[in-house]
Enzyme design. Structure first.
Site, mmCIF file in Angstrom:
data_model
loop_
_atom_site.group_PDB
_atom_site.id
_atom_site.type_symbol
_atom_site.label_atom_id
_atom_site.label_comp_id
_atom_site.label_asym_id
_atom_site.label_seq_id
_atom_site.Cartn_x
_atom_site.Cartn_y
_atom_site.Cartn_z
ATOM 1 N N GLU A 1 -5.397 16.510 -12.008
ATOM 2 C CA GLU A 1 -5.882 16.828 -13.352
ATOM 3 C C GLU A 1 -7.387 17.034 -13.424
ATOM 4 O OE1 GLU A 1 -3.740 14.833 -16.576
ATOM 5 O OE2 GLU A 1 -5.552 14.942 -17.773
ATOM 6 N N HIS B 1 -1.471 10.009 -29.082
ATOM 7 C CA HIS B 1 -1.754 8.635 -28.639
ATOM 8 C C HIS B 1 -2.383 7.833 -29.772
ATOM 9 C CE1 HIS B 1 -1.751 9.696 -24.068
ATOM 10 N NE2 HIS B 1 -0.561 9.427 -24.526
ATOM 11 N N LYS C 1 6.077 22.728 -14.732
ATOM 12 C CA LYS C 1 5.313 21.537 -14.346
ATOM 13 C C LYS C 1 5.010 21.551 -12.846
ATOM 14 C CE LYS C 1 4.255 16.830 -14.989
ATOM 15 N NZ LYS C 1 4.409 15.597 -15.716
ATOM 16 N N HIS D 1 -1.308 15.277 -27.162
ATOM 17 C CA HIS D 1 -1.328 13.875 -26.745
ATOM 18 C C HIS D 1 -2.558 13.116 -27.251
ATOM 19 C CE1 HIS D 1 1.986 15.230 -24.321
ATOM 20 N NE2 HIS D 1 2.143 14.058 -23.737
ATOM 21 N N ASN E 1 -1.284 17.870 -21.641
ATOM 22 C CA ASN E 1 -1.564 16.850 -22.647
ATOM 23 C C ASN E 1 -1.646 17.423 -24.064
ATOM 24 O OD1 ASN E 1 -1.722 14.763 -20.718
ATOM 25 N ND2 ASN E 1 -3.804 15.390 -20.196
ATOM 26 N N HIS F 1 7.042 8.259 -28.391
ATOM 27 C CA HIS F 1 5.995 9.076 -27.761
ATOM 28 C C HIS F 1 6.171 10.555 -28.139
ATOM 29 C CE1 HIS F 1 3.203 10.389 -24.624
ATOM 30 N NE2 HIS F 1 4.138 11.237 -24.198
ATOM 31 N N LYS G 1 2.456 11.053 -11.801
ATOM 32 C CA LYS G 1 1.624 10.125 -12.583
ATOM 33 C C LYS G 1 2.437 8.856 -12.769
ATOM 34 C CE LYS G 1 -1.448 12.919 -15.436
ATOM 35 N NZ LYS G 1 -1.796 13.293 -16.822
ATOM 36 N N GLU H 1 8.380 17.622 -25.766
ATOM 37 C CA GLU H 1 7.744 18.000 -24.499
ATOM 38 C C GLU H 1 8.253 19.369 -24.028
ATOM 39 O OE1 GLU H 1 5.289 16.135 -23.346
ATOM 40 O OE2 GLU H 1 5.661 14.080 -24.021
ATOM 41 N N ARG I 1 -3.982 21.023 -15.207
ATOM 42 C CA ARG I 1 -2.971 20.015 -15.566
ATOM 43 C C ARG I 1 -3.237 19.392 -16.933
ATOM 44 N NH1 ARG I 1 0.013 15.510 -11.739
ATOM 45 N NH2 ARG I 1 1.302 14.659 -13.395
ATOM 46 N N ARG J 1 0.812 -1.239 0.000
ATOM 47 C CA ARG J 1 0.000 0.000 0.000
ATOM 48 C C ARG J 1 0.838 1.279 0.000
ATOM 49 N NH1 ARG J 1 -2.814 -3.147 3.775
ATOM 50 N NH2 ARG J 1 -4.599 -4.169 2.811
HETATM 51 P P1 NAD Z 1 12.111 5.217 -22.308
HETATM 52 O O1 NAD Z 1 12.048 5.114 -20.861
HETATM 53 O O2 NAD Z 1 11.707 4.035 -23.113
HETATM 54 O O3 NAD Z 1 13.583 5.655 -22.720
HETATM 55 C C1 NAD Z 1 13.906 5.776 -24.074
HETATM 56 C C2 NAD Z 1 15.137 4.908 -24.426
HETATM 57 O O4 NAD Z 1 16.302 5.544 -23.927
HETATM 58 C C3 NAD Z 1 15.114 3.538 -23.820
HETATM 59 O O5 NAD Z 1 15.673 2.621 -24.725
HETATM 60 C C4 NAD Z 1 16.003 3.696 -22.592
HETATM 61 O O6 NAD Z 1 16.569 2.496 -22.135
HETATM 62 C C5 NAD Z 1 17.056 4.609 -23.140
HETATM 63 N N1 NAD Z 1 17.805 5.412 -22.183
HETATM 64 C C6 NAD Z 1 17.347 5.978 -21.041
HETATM 65 N N2 NAD Z 1 18.283 6.782 -20.535
HETATM 66 C C7 NAD Z 1 19.363 6.712 -21.338
HETATM 67 C C8 NAD Z 1 20.634 7.328 -21.344
HETATM 68 N N3 NAD Z 1 20.967 8.243 -20.455
HETATM 69 N N4 NAD Z 1 21.506 7.003 -22.324
HETATM 70 C C9 NAD Z 1 21.143 6.103 -23.298
HETATM 71 N N5 NAD Z 1 19.944 5.532 -23.370
HETATM 72 C C10 NAD Z 1 19.059 5.825 -22.401
HETATM 73 O O7 NAD Z 1 11.229 6.429 -22.867
HETATM 74 P P2 NAD Z 1 11.017 7.945 -22.377
HETATM 75 O O8 NAD Z 1 10.868 8.726 -23.612
HETATM 76 O O9 NAD Z 1 11.990 8.341 -21.360
HETATM 77 O O10 NAD Z 1 9.609 7.870 -21.653
HETATM 78 C C11 NAD Z 1 8.440 7.467 -22.347
HETATM 79 C C12 NAD Z 1 7.482 6.915 -21.347
HETATM 80 O O11 NAD Z 1 7.151 7.941 -20.406
HETATM 81 C C13 NAD Z 1 6.171 6.456 -21.949
HETATM 82 O O12 NAD Z 1 5.827 5.221 -21.369
HETATM 83 C C14 NAD Z 1 5.180 7.524 -21.544
HETATM 84 O O13 NAD Z 1 3.870 7.036 -21.407
HETATM 85 C C15 NAD Z 1 5.737 7.967 -20.228
HETATM 86 N N6 NAD Z 1 5.375 9.335 -19.836
HETATM 87 C C16 NAD Z 1 4.915 9.510 -18.570
HETATM 88 C C17 NAD Z 1 4.587 10.775 -18.132
HETATM 89 C C18 NAD Z 1 4.149 10.977 -16.713
HETATM 90 O O14 NAD Z 1 3.727 12.084 -16.364
HETATM 91 N N7 NAD Z 1 4.269 9.987 -15.866
HETATM 92 C C19 NAD Z 1 4.742 11.871 -18.976
HETATM 93 C C20 NAD Z 1 5.225 11.668 -20.267
HETATM 94 C C21 NAD Z 1 5.540 10.375 -20.680
HETATM 95 N N1 GLY Z 2 2.574 14.408 -18.706
HETATM 96 C C1 GLY Z 2 1.297 14.856 -18.329
HETATM 97 C C2 GLY Z 2 1.138 15.073 -16.879
HETATM 98 O O1 GLY Z 2 2.029 14.825 -16.097
HETATM 99 O O2 GLY Z 2 0.092 15.469 -16.456
#
Ligand code: NAD
Ligand code: GLY
Length: 355
Positions: A234, A249, A224, A245, A242, A262, A140, A182, A238, A118
Site C-alpha cells: 500500500e 471507520h 484485488k 473507509h 480503502n 463494517h 493484510k 465491498e 492499493r 516468526r
Molecule cells: P465477521 O468475521 O465478524 O463475520 C460476520 C458474522 O458472520 C460473524 O458473526 C460470523 O461468525 C458469521 N459467519 C461467518 N460465516 C458465516 C456463514 N457462512 N454462515 C453464517 N454466519 C457466518 O465479519 P466479516 O464481515 O467477515 O469481516 C469483518 C472483518 O474483516 C473486520 O474485522 C475488518 O476489519 C476485516 N477486514 C479485513 C480486510 C483485510 O484486507 N484483511 C479487509 C476488509 C475487512
Molecule cells: N481491504 C483493503 C486492502 O486489502 O488493502
C-alpha cells in the site's frame, strides 16, 4: 471452478472459487505439507463447516481452536489464546493454520501465522461475502487495539484461498449486504463495466444465483489480485481499496464496533466519497445518483447517523492510518470506475459534506 493467482513472485498463491468447493474434491490437502494442521474458527461457524473441512483432509491430523464469535474478540487476548493453544498442541513453524470464518477469523489467524515462531503457513477459507471478496486476499492481517481498529498487524500472505460460495447460504441477509458494499467498491474504484453489470444483476445477487455470485466474487478477487500484485504494501494503488473507509471507520468507532457492520459503515462512507467527488467537480450528479441507488438496492445505508457531524468525524479521522505528514488522505471517485487518493478536501468542503 474459477482459479485465479495473486502474483507475488515466490509468494504467489491461488484463489479457488466454486460452489460446494469444500465438499467436492478440493485441493486443500495439496497445501498442507505436514501431517498436522490446525483449524481456527469461531463458535458460530464451527458447527456449520468445521467437520466438512476436517472430512476433506482424511490424511491429516487436524486440531481445532475455537474462539468466541465477534469483532470484539479480534484482539490481543484472542491472539495470545491462539498462541497458547498452539504451544500446548506442540505446533511447529511448519504446521499449517487454516482460517475458517469471516474477516475476523481470517485477520486474527493470519496475524498469528505471521507471528508464531516468526511465521508459519496459513490457508484462508472465507465464509462471509466480505471475506470472500476482500479480506482473505492480499495478506493484510491484524487485531484491534482498544484505541484503534487493526492497529496491530502485519502483511503476511496465505498459501491459498478456498472460496466455497455455497457457504453464503447460511449467512444472515444483513451480513450479505455488508459484503455487497465491498463488491460495489470495486466497481467504483476500478471497473465501470462491472458497476453496470451489478446494476443489471441486483435481483440475481440478492437471490444468490449461483452464476451471478460466482462471477461477482471472481471479478472482485481478480481486481484485488491485480492491485495487490502491483502494490502489496500500500504505497500507492492499493490505497484505492480503502474507498469509503476513512469516513466508515469514523462511523464504526463513534457508534461502537458491531453496532454498525463494517460494510454498512463503508457503504455510507462510499456515498460521502462520491458526493465529495461531485463537490470537486469530478463526479456527475447522475453518477452519484447511480452510486446511491446501487447501495440502497442492497439495503445498505446511504448516509451516516444523523447525529454525526463535522467535528465528530474529524476527531475520529485524525487517528486514521491514512494520515500522512499531518494531512488526511481520502479516496475520492473521479468517475465511476476511476478513483484517486487526495488530501485536497478542504475544511469548507468537508464541513458542507458532513454537516
Ligand atoms: P465477521 O468475521 O465478524 O463475520 C460476520 C458474522 O458472520 C460473524 O458473526 C460470523 O461468525 C458469521 N459467519 C461467518 N460465516 C458465516 C456463514 N457462512 N454462515 C453464517 N454466519 C457466518 O465479519 P466479516 O464481515 O467477515 O469481516 C469483518 C472483518 O474483516 C473486520 O474485522 C475488518 O476489519 C476485516 N477486514 C479485513 C480486510 C483485510 O484486507 N484483511 C479487509 C476488509 C475487512
Ligand atoms: N481491504 C483493503 C486492502 O486489502 O488493502
Amino acid at each position: 471452478m474459477t482459479t485465479l493467482t495473486v502474483k507475488l513472485g515466490e509468494r504467489s498463491y491461488p484463489i479457488f472459487i466454486q460452489p460446494s468447493l469444500l465438499t467436492q474434491g478440493n485441493q486443500l490437502a495439496d497445501y498442507i505439507k505436514t501431517d498436522k494442521a490446525v483449524l481456527v474458527t469461531n463458535d458460530l461457524v464451527d458447527p456449520l463447516y468445521s467437520q466438512t473441512v476436517i472430512d476433506s483432509l482424511p490424511g491429516n491430523k487436524i486440531e481445532k481452536i475455537v474462539i468466541a464469535d465477534g469483532e470484539q474478540h479480534k484482539n490481543l487476548a484472542s491472539f495470545e489464546h491462539v498462541i497458547t493453544q498452539l504451544l500446548s498442541m506442540s505446533a511447529a513453524r511448519d504446521t499449517t493454520l487454516i482460517a475458517l470464518g469471516g474477516g475476523v477469523i481470517g485477520d486474527l489467524t493470519g496475524f498469528v501465522a505471521a507471528s508464531f515462531q516468526r511465521g508459519m503457513p496459513f490457508i484462508q477459507i472465507p465464509t462471509t461475502l466480505l471475506s470472500q471478496v476482500d479480506s482473505s486476499v492480499g495478506g493484510k492481517t491484524a487485531v484491534n487495539h482498544p484505541l484503534g481498529k487493526n492497529m496491530i498487524g502485519a502483511f503476511y500472505q496465505p498459501k491459498a484461498v478456498f472460496i466455497d460460495t455455497k457457504t453464503l447460504q447460511t449467512l444472515p441477509a444483513k451480513e450479505f449486504s455488508a459484503g455487497m458494499a465491498e463488491v460495489i467498491k470495486y466497481g467504483i474504484i476500478y471497473d465501470k463495466a462491472f458497476f453496470a453489470w451489478l446494476e443489471q444483476n441486483i435481483a440475481q445477487l440478492i437471490a444468490q444465483d449461483v452464476d451471478a455470485l460466482q462471477y461477482a466474487i471472481a471479478r472482485c478477487c481478480e481486481i484485488k489480485a491485480e492491485i495487490v500484485a502491483i502494490d502489496e504494501r500500500e504505497s500507492g494503488l492499493r490505497a484505492l481499496l480503502n474507498l469509503g473507509h476513512t469516513f466508515g471507520h469514523a462511523i464504526e468507532a463513534e457508534q461502537g464496533y458491531g453496532n454498525w457492520l463494517h460494510g454498512e459503515a463503508v457503504a455510507a462512507g462510499m456515498v460521502l466519497a462520491a458526493r465529495a467527488g461531485q463537490m470537486k467537480g469530478w463526479m456527475s450528479k447522475e453518477e452519484v445518483q447511480r452510486v446511491i441507488a446501487l447501495t440502497e438496492a442492497f439495503s445498505l445505508p446511504i448516509a451516516p447517523p444523523a447525529d454525526m457531524g463535522y467535528q465528530t468525524f474529524m476527531q475520529h479521522m485524525a487517528h486514521d492510518k491514512k494520515v500522512q505528514a499531518g494531512k488526511l488522505n481520502f479516496i475520492v471517485p473521479k468517475a465511476i470506475g476511476d478513483a484517486v487518493v487526495t488530501s485536497e478536501l478542504d475544511e469548507t468542503l468537508l464541513r458542507s459534506l458532513l454537516n
